[in-house]
Design a protein around this motif. Structure first.
Motif, PDB file in Angstrom:
ATOM      1  N   VAL A 188     -80.548  24.975   2.080  1.00  0.00           N
ATOM      2  CA  VAL A 188     -80.302  23.867   1.148  1.00  0.00           C
ATOM      3  C   VAL A 188     -80.643  24.283  -0.279  1.00  0.00           C
ATOM      4  N   LYS A 189     -81.820  24.881  -0.464  1.00  0.00           N
ATOM      5  CA  LYS A 189     -82.230  25.271  -1.815  1.00  0.00           C
ATOM      6  C   LYS A 189     -81.308  26.343  -2.382  1.00  0.00           C
ATOM      7  N   LEU A 190     -80.938  27.298  -1.549  1.00  0.00           N
ATOM      8  CA  LEU A 190     -80.047  28.361  -2.012  1.00  0.00           C
ATOM      9  C   LEU A 190     -78.665  27.818  -2.344  1.00  0.00           C
ATOM     10  N   CYS A 191     -78.174  26.871  -1.533  1.00  0.00           N
ATOM     11  CA  CYS A 191     -76.875  26.242  -1.822  1.00  0.00           C
ATOM     12  C   CYS A 191     -76.884  25.559  -3.187  1.00  0.00           C
ATOM     13  N   ILE A 192     -77.974  24.826  -3.466  1.00  0.00           N
ATOM     14  CA  ILE A 192     -78.050  24.079  -4.718  1.00  0.00           C
ATOM     15  C   ILE A 192     -78.102  25.019  -5.909  1.00  0.00           C
ATOM     16  N   THR A 193     -78.993  26.013  -5.871  1.00  0.00           N
ATOM     17  CA  THR A 193     -79.123  26.927  -7.014  1.00  0.00           C
ATOM     18  C   THR A 193     -77.848  27.746  -7.203  1.00  0.00           C
ATOM     19  N   TYR A 194     -77.270  28.179  -6.113  1.00  0.00           N
ATOM     20  CA  TYR A 194     -76.045  28.976  -6.188  1.00  0.00           C
ATOM     21  C   TYR A 194     -74.898  28.148  -6.754  1.00  0.00           C
ATOM     22  N   HIS A 195     -74.766  26.933  -6.245  1.00  0.00           N
ATOM     23  CA  HIS A 195     -73.687  26.060  -6.729  1.00  0.00           C
ATOM     24  C   HIS A 195     -73.881  25.710  -8.204  1.00  0.00           C
ATOM     25  N   CYS A 196     -75.122  25.479  -8.617  1.00  0.00           N
ATOM     26  CA  CYS A 196     -75.396  25.159 -10.022  1.00  0.00           C
ATOM     27  C   CYS A 196     -75.081  26.349 -10.925  1.00  0.00           C
ATOM     28  N   ALA A 197     -75.357  27.564 -10.450  1.00  0.00           N
ATOM     29  CA  ALA A 197     -75.009  28.754 -11.227  1.00  0.00           C
ATOM     30  C   ALA A 197     -73.500  28.883 -11.376  1.00  0.00           C
ATOM     31  N   VAL A 198     -72.780  28.689 -10.280  1.00  0.00           N
ATOM     32  CA  VAL A 198     -71.315  28.769 -10.315  1.00  0.00           C
ATOM     33  C   VAL A 198     -70.744  27.687 -11.223  1.00  0.00           C
ATOM     34  N   THR A 199     -71.225  26.460 -11.070  1.00  0.00           N
ATOM     35  CA  THR A 199     -70.753  25.344 -11.892  1.00  0.00           C
ATOM     36  C   THR A 199     -71.061  25.578 -13.361  1.00  0.00           C
ATOM     37  N   GLY A 200     -72.262  26.074 -13.647  1.00  0.00           N
ATOM     38  CA  GLY A 200     -72.640  26.345 -15.038  1.00  0.00           C
ATOM     39  C   GLY A 200     -71.729  27.370 -15.683  1.00  0.00           C
ATOM     40  N   ILE A 201     -71.401  28.433 -14.948  1.00  0.00           N
ATOM     41  CA  ILE A 201     -70.490  29.458 -15.484  1.00  0.00           C
ATOM     42  C   ILE A 201     -69.117  28.853 -15.755  1.00  0.00           C
ATOM     43  N   CYS A 202     -68.624  28.049 -14.819  1.00  0.00           N
ATOM     44  CA  CYS A 202     -67.307  27.414 -14.998  1.00  0.00           C
ATOM     45  C   CYS A 202     -67.301  26.470 -16.197  1.00  0.00           C
ATOM     46  N   GLN A 203     -68.379  25.702 -16.384  1.00  0.00           N
ATOM     47  CA  GLN A 203     -68.448  24.776 -17.513  1.00  0.00           C
ATOM     48  C   GLN A 203     -68.580  25.509 -18.841  1.00  0.00           C
ATOM     49  N   LEU A 204     -69.365  26.576 -18.857  1.00  0.00           N
ATOM     50  CA  LEU A 204     -69.571  27.318 -20.108  1.00  0.00           C
ATOM     51  C   LEU A 204     -68.297  28.010 -20.567  1.00  0.00           C
ATOM     52  N   PHE A 205     -67.581  28.615 -19.632  1.00  0.00           N
ATOM     53  CA  PHE A 205     -66.383  29.388 -19.990  1.00  0.00           C
ATOM     54  C   PHE A 205     -65.090  28.632 -19.703  1.00  0.00           C
ATOM     55  N   ARG A 206     -65.230  27.328 -19.381  1.00  0.00           N
ATOM     56  CA  ARG A 206     -64.080  26.443 -19.167  1.00  0.00           C
ATOM     57  C   ARG A 206     -63.110  26.990 -18.115  1.00  0.00           C
ATOM     58  N   LEU A 207     -63.664  27.305 -16.970  1.00  0.00           N
ATOM     59  CA  LEU A 207     -62.872  27.808 -15.846  1.00  0.00           C
ATOM     60  C   LEU A 207     -62.677  26.687 -14.833  1.00  0.00           C
ATOM     61  N   SER A 208     -61.531  26.660 -14.189  1.00  0.00           N
ATOM     62  CA  SER A 208     -61.228  25.574 -13.256  1.00  0.00           C
ATOM     63  C   SER A 208     -61.395  25.971 -11.794  1.00  0.00           C
ATOM     64  N   ASP A 209     -61.298  27.259 -11.488  1.00  0.00           N
ATOM     65  CA  ASP A 209     -61.372  27.720 -10.098  1.00  0.00           C
ATOM     66  C   ASP A 209     -62.739  28.350  -9.829  1.00  0.00           C
TER      67      ASP A 209
END
Length: 362
Positions: free
Chosen positions: A279-300
């Protein structure tokens, strides 16, 4: 941003499981070594302090409704400086995921499968976590909601059966700690696990209701459970034995006899820990992926999530040579490191938000 919605109850369970996550297995031994028979008090003051800090995070979220912490950085500080701060937060999420992955590998290799390469454990988990991240936060929240009652029930059952070995004299003398010295020796618990909860500010925009209640109650309940686990550990093993084990709760489960023919139930406590690590790894991993997508405006998210497995696994291997070195680094530096992301940067972002609002009003 990901088109997803999670309920207040689901967010509460995510906060609770994220906070208790790896801490219930890694923290008791170190806390007991530092504070002796009064170690169960340490999570109470640390959790209380972080609940106050969490109010700061909530104020920041209220001033920037519908935005994650990465988006708040860009809005409050601009594209260049804000982008740099957002990048720091993303690196924090990635490093936290790497630490969780390394904790998993250290435990599995030192207690269960010593001849298996540590990278095997890393990739076994990261492949599943990567898939969960691609599926989205709703899927993570639902799996977490399904597994939470099971793991809590198993943990509580083990603690109840372990009470047969309880000795009250192991707490004597009580309330003899030097408060200031104990705070200095145990301040690392504020950094891990409590200040790491700033990671969940990435998920706040997806929560439909009761964000404040879910966040504060999640931290509060995890605080009480962690304190209770340390209390049981002292009562069952005693200060001397518990402080000399890296995983004292595993030793309790290993020595536990429920009846004359049910022994060595440590596999059940391993299941609990693996679920909470997941659970903890899923959350941190997903937040890292989401953060990268939001910062660089990526959709996939897929093409970010897959290569991130290699980075997280590589960092996990290079952190330290063994679990003792990892624990020593945690004791010395985790409080200062986590305070940058949990206290310093949120205060800075809140000040920048007030300045920006003042300029807009003028």
């Amino acid at each position: 941003m990901e088109n997803a919605r999670i309920g207040g109850w689901q967010f509460f369970l995510l906060v609770f499981n994220f906070t208790i996550g790896t801490a219930f297995f890694l923290r008791p031994g170190g806390m007991i070594a530092a504070a002796k028979q009064d170690a169960w008090l340490v999570p109470l003051w640390a959790g209380g302090a972080v609940i106050l800090i969490a109010c700061l995070w909530l104020i920041l979220a209220e001033r920037n409704p519908g935005l994650s912490i990465v988006q708040i950085c860009i809005k409050a500080a601009g594209n260049k400086i804000g982008g740099l701060i957002a990048l720091l937060y993303i690196s924090f999420f990635i490093q936290t995921a790497s630490w969780v992955t390394r904790n998993l590998g250290d435990f599995m290799k030192s207690t269960l499968m010593p001849n298996t390469p540590i990278s095997v454990f890393h990739f076994m988990f990261l492949i599943v976590v990567c898939y969960a991240s691609v599926k989205g936060v709703e899927s993570i929240a639902r799996v977490n909601e399904f597994l939470s009652p099971v793991v809590v029930l198993i943990l509580v059952t083990i603690c109840l059966f372990a009470v047969s070995e309880w000795r009250w004299e192991r707490f004597e003398p009580m309330f003899r700690l030097n408060v200031w010295e104990t705070v200095k020796e145990t301040k690392a618990i504020i950094g891990f696990p409590f200040l790491e909860v700033i990671t969940l500010m990435m998920l706040v925009p997806y929560v439909k209701s009761r964000v404040k209640t879910a966040l504060l109650l999640g931290i509060g309940l995890a605080t009480l459970l962690l304190s209770g686990i340390i209390f049981v550990t002292i009562g069952v093993l005693g200060v001397t034995r518990a402080s000399h084990f890296t995983y004292p709760l595993f030793i309790i489960a290993q020595e536990l006899r429920i009846t004359e023919f049910i022994e060595r139930v440590e596999t059940t406590i391993v299941i609990v820990w693996l679920v909470w690590i997941f659970v903890k790894l899923c959350i941190t991993y997903h937040c890292a992926v989401t953060g990268i997508c939001q910062l660089f405006r990526l959709s996939d998210r897929t093409w970010i999530a897959i290569p991130l497995m290699l980075l997280v696994s590589g960092l996990a291997i290079t952190f330290s040579d063994n679990v003792v070195e990892n624990i020593e680094w945690d004791k010395r530096y985790i409080f200062q490191y986590a305070s940058i992301y949990g206290v310093v940067l949120p205060v800075l972002l809140l000040i920048l938000t007030w300045i920006r609002r003042g300029r807009e009003a003028a």
